[in-house]
Each structure stands twice: as C-alpha cells, then as structure tokens.
Design a protein around this motif. Structure first.
Motif, PDB file in Angstrom:
ATOM      1  N   UNK A  48       0.845  -1.204   0.000  1.00 47.82           N
ATOM      2  CA  UNK A  48       0.000   0.000   0.000  1.00 47.82           C
ATOM      3  C   UNK A  48       0.879   1.251   0.000  1.00 47.82           C
ATOM      4  N   UNK A  49       1.944   1.237   0.790  1.00 44.00           N
ATOM      5  CA  UNK A  49       2.861   2.385   0.817  1.00 44.00           C
ATOM      6  C   UNK A  49       3.517   2.576  -0.541  1.00 44.00           C
ATOM      7  N   UNK A  50       3.876   1.475  -1.190  1.00 45.00           N
ATOM      8  CA  UNK A  50       4.477   1.556  -2.517  1.00 45.00           C
ATOM      9  C   UNK A  50       3.504   2.101  -3.551  1.00 45.00           C
ATOM     10  N   UNK A  51       2.236   1.690  -3.470  1.00 47.89           N
ATOM     11  CA  UNK A  51       1.216   2.199  -4.391  1.00 47.89           C
ATOM     12  C   UNK A  51       1.035   3.702  -4.193  1.00 47.89           C
ATOM     13  N   UNK A  52       0.938   4.101  -2.939  1.00 52.80           N
ATOM     14  CA  UNK A  52       0.782   5.529  -2.633  1.00 52.80           C
ATOM     15  C   UNK A  52       1.994   6.328  -3.147  1.00 52.80           C
ATOM     16  N   UNK A  53       3.184   5.794  -2.906  1.00 54.53           N
ATOM     17  CA  UNK A  53       4.421   6.462  -3.339  1.00 54.53           C
ATOM     18  C   UNK A  53       4.447   6.621  -4.862  1.00 54.53           C
ATOM     19  N   UNK A  54       4.050   5.590  -5.590  1.00 54.51           N
ATOM     20  CA  UNK A  54       4.034   5.652  -7.054  1.00 54.51           C
ATOM     21  C   UNK A  54       3.004   6.669  -7.547  1.00 54.51           C
ATOM     22  N   UNK A  55       1.831   6.699  -6.919  1.00 53.85           N
ATOM     23  CA  UNK A  55       0.783   7.661  -7.298  1.00 53.85           C
ATOM     24  C   UNK A  55       1.276   9.091  -7.065  1.00 53.85           C
ATOM     25  N   UNK A  56       1.867   9.339  -5.911  1.00 54.97           N
ATOM     26  CA  UNK A  56       2.398  10.671  -5.578  1.00 54.97           C
ATOM     27  C   UNK A  56       3.456  11.090  -6.596  1.00 54.97           C
ATOM     28  N   UNK A  57       4.352  10.161  -6.932  1.00 53.19           N
ATOM     29  CA  UNK A  57       5.412  10.462  -7.889  1.00 53.19           C
ATOM     30  C   UNK A  57       4.840  10.757  -9.276  1.00 53.19           C
ATOM     31  N   UNK A  58       3.931   9.892  -9.741  1.00 59.59           N
ATOM     32  CA  UNK A  58       3.420  10.021 -11.102  1.00 59.59           C
ATOM     33  C   UNK A  58       2.538  11.254 -11.297  1.00 59.59           C
ATOM     34  N   UNK A  59       1.703  11.564 -10.305  1.00 59.33           N
ATOM     35  CA  UNK A  59       0.728  12.640 -10.465  1.00 59.33           C
ATOM     36  C   UNK A  59       1.067  13.907  -9.670  1.00 59.33           C
ATOM     37  N   UNK A  60       2.245  13.947  -9.061  1.00 61.47           N
ATOM     38  CA  UNK A  60       2.675  15.111  -8.266  1.00 61.47           C
ATOM     39  C   UNK A  60       1.574  15.545  -7.311  1.00 61.47           C
ATOM     40  N   UNK A  61       1.050  14.591  -6.579  1.00 65.34           N
ATOM     41  CA  UNK A  61      -0.071  14.831  -5.681  1.00 65.34           C
ATOM     42  C   UNK A  61       0.415  14.729  -4.231  1.00 65.34           C
ATOM     43  N   UNK A 136      -1.772  -2.514  -9.617  1.00 67.24           N
ATOM     44  CA  UNK A 136      -1.427  -3.864  -9.170  1.00 67.24           C
ATOM     45  C   UNK A 136      -0.004  -3.794  -8.631  1.00 67.24           C
ATOM     46  N   UNK A 137       0.173  -4.210  -7.380  1.00 69.32           N
ATOM     47  CA  UNK A 137       1.497  -4.078  -6.735  1.00 69.32           C
ATOM     48  C   UNK A 137       1.980  -5.426  -6.220  1.00 69.32           C
ATOM     49  N   UNK A 138       3.282  -5.632  -6.354  1.00 67.16           N
ATOM     50  CA  UNK A 138       3.959  -6.831  -5.877  1.00 67.16           C
ATOM     51  C   UNK A 138       5.188  -6.408  -5.081  1.00 67.16           C
ATOM     52  N   UNK A 139       5.676  -7.290  -4.227  1.00 63.18           N
ATOM     53  CA  UNK A 139       6.919  -6.962  -3.518  1.00 63.18           C
ATOM     54  C   UNK A 139       8.056  -6.778  -4.516  1.00 63.18           C
ATOM     55  N   UNK A 140       9.014  -5.926  -4.185  1.00 63.16           N
ATOM     56  CA  UNK A 140      10.146  -5.718  -5.101  1.00 63.16           C
ATOM     57  C   UNK A 140      10.999  -6.972  -5.213  1.00 63.16           C
ATOM     58  N   UNK A 141      11.685  -7.101  -6.342  1.00 58.63           N
ATOM     59  CA  UNK A 141      12.580  -8.234  -6.556  1.00 58.63           C
ATOM     60  C   UNK A 141      13.918  -8.021  -5.865  1.00 58.63           C
ATOM     61  N   UNK A 142      14.737  -9.024  -5.905  1.00 61.11           N
ATOM     62  CA  UNK A 142      16.048  -8.956  -5.256  1.00 61.11           C
ATOM     63  C   UNK A 142      16.946  -7.894  -5.863  1.00 61.11           C
ATOM     64  N   UNK A 143      16.737  -7.576  -7.115  1.00 61.87           N
ATOM     65  CA  UNK A 143      17.604  -6.613  -7.805  1.00 61.87           C
ATOM     66  C   UNK A 143      17.090  -5.175  -7.675  1.00 61.87           C
ATOM     67  N   UNK A 149       9.646   0.030  -2.250  1.00 63.99           N
ATOM     68  CA  UNK A 149       8.820  -0.771  -1.342  1.00 63.99           C
ATOM     69  C   UNK A 149       7.857  -1.687  -2.080  1.00 63.99           C
ATOM     70  N   UNK A 150       7.591  -1.393  -3.365  1.00 64.74           N
ATOM     71  CA  UNK A 150       6.693  -2.222  -4.161  1.00 64.74           C
ATOM     72  C   UNK A 150       6.905  -1.910  -5.638  1.00 64.74           C
ATOM     73  N   UNK A 151       6.577  -2.880  -6.465  1.00 61.89           N
ATOM     74  CA  UNK A 151       6.559  -2.686  -7.913  1.00 61.89           C
ATOM     75  C   UNK A 151       5.082  -2.591  -8.294  1.00 61.89           C
ATOM     76  N   UNK A 152       4.675  -1.434  -8.800  1.00 62.31           N
ATOM     77  CA  UNK A 152       3.260  -1.196  -9.102  1.00 62.31           C
ATOM     78  C   UNK A 152       3.069  -0.848 -10.574  1.00 62.31           C
ATOM     79  N   UNK A 153       1.980  -1.355 -11.138  1.00 57.84           N
ATOM     80  CA  UNK A 153       1.630  -1.083 -12.524  1.00 57.84           C
ATOM     81  C   UNK A 153       0.170  -0.679 -12.609  1.00 57.84           C
ATOM     82  N   UNK A 154      -0.119   0.168 -13.590  1.00 56.11           N
ATOM     83  CA  UNK A 154      -1.494   0.510 -13.905  1.00 56.11           C
ATOM     84  C   UNK A 154      -1.904  -0.256 -15.153  1.00 56.11           C
ATOM     85  N   UNK A 155      -3.204  -0.538 -15.319  1.00 56.36           N
ATOM     86  CA  UNK A 155      -3.633  -1.202 -16.553  1.00 56.36           C
ATOM     87  C   UNK A 155      -3.323  -0.317 -17.754  1.00 56.36           C
ATOM     88  N   UNK A 156      -3.034  -0.934 -18.890  1.00 51.76           N
ATOM     89  CA  UNK A 156      -2.787  -0.116 -20.081  1.00 51.76           C
ATOM     90  C   UNK A 156      -4.061   0.597 -20.519  1.00 51.76           C
TER      91      UNK A 156
END
Length: 160
Positions: A48-61, A136-143, A149-156
């Motif tokens: 959830x924190x990763x989703x929020x972080x991505x939204x804030x970054x993408x939309x400058x909100x 849609x968010x998943x835990x980050x990979x090892x790399x 905190x999360x890898x998040x994607x929006x639907x195309x």
C-alpha cells in the motif's frame, strides 16, 4: 525382566513425553502462524505504501490528498486485460494449420505465465488531485533498489 508395574510406569512416562511433545508442536505451529500473519500484514502495508508512493510520484499529488483502498475479491488479470486475448495470428500463418497451432500454443503459454504473474499482485484503488487509478502491486525483486517498497503497474489504456 521388567515387572508389569514398571512397564506401566514406563508407558505412562512415554505418554507424558508424547503429550508434552504434542503441546510443544502446537505452540510452535501457533507461533509460526502468528509470524506469517504479521509478515503478511506488513507486506500488505508495504505494498500500500508503494502504491501511494508511485501515485504521488506520477501525479505530483501531495500525500495528504491521496485516498487508497485495497480491492479485495477482484482478480488482477480481470482488471489488467492483456492485449493478446484479442490477438490475431499473422496473415502468413492462416493457411498453415501446423504453424497456426504452434502460434496459438505459444500465445496460450504466454497468457498463462502472464496471468500467474499478474495474479500474484494486490490491487489498490487510488485517487487524488483529479486522478483515479487502479494499481497492481507486488513486492520488489532482489535486484530492486533498497528504497523501492513495491513494484506497481497501472492497466494499459484501452486501444481504439
């Protein structure tokens, strides 16, 4: 040779030991389940924190303007409809049943792999600053970087 009384005492001692072992195993199982539960709760919070972080970054909100809710009971693959569900084979394959079957088998395998991957995600609806999206968010990979905190994607976007 052991007397009957000695054998009974020995059997009782073994029964007590078996009961103690069963209690210890139950306690260990409860502790393990509690740890798994806490890790799951923490992972959900991390996603959830990763989703929020991505939204804030993408939309400058600003953070205080972002509303977030987890979508439960919805399959991510239903929200993230893949383009290949409507894919058509190249024209050169249409007249060759063997090649067409090979192409279809490859498409089916890619779809199954994609569905397993996307369905390992958790869905979140986020809104704020005039935008509303599902991620849609998943835990980050090892790399991944340590600060991810999360890898998040929006639907195309739907194609016209």
């Amino acid at each position: 040779m052991l007397s009957c009384q000695a054998m009974d005492r020995r059997h009782d001692d073994d029964s007590d030991l078996a009961r103690q072992n069963r209690k210890l195993r139950r306690r260990s199982l409860r502790a393990a389940l509690a740890i798994v539960g806490l890790v799951s709760i923490a992972a959900c919070g991390q996603l959830a924190a990763g989703a929020r972080q991505e939204f804030i970054r993408k939309y400058s909100c600003p953070k205080e303007r972002v509303a977030l809710a987890e979508l439960k009971g919805v399959k991510p693959s239903d929200v993230f409809a893949a383009d290949w569900r409507a894919a058509t084979p190249p024209d050169e394959l249409r007249g060759d049943p063997g090649r067409l079957a090979q192409w279809q088998a490859g498409e089916d395998e890619r779809r199954k792999s994609w569905e397993a991957w996307i369905n390992s995600s958790r869905l979140f609806r986020l809104s704020g600053c005039g935008h509303s999206v599902v991620m849609a968010c998943r835990p980050p990979g090892r790399m991944s970087s340590p600060d991810v905190t999360a890898i998040c994607n929006e639907p195309p976007e739907p194609k016209d």
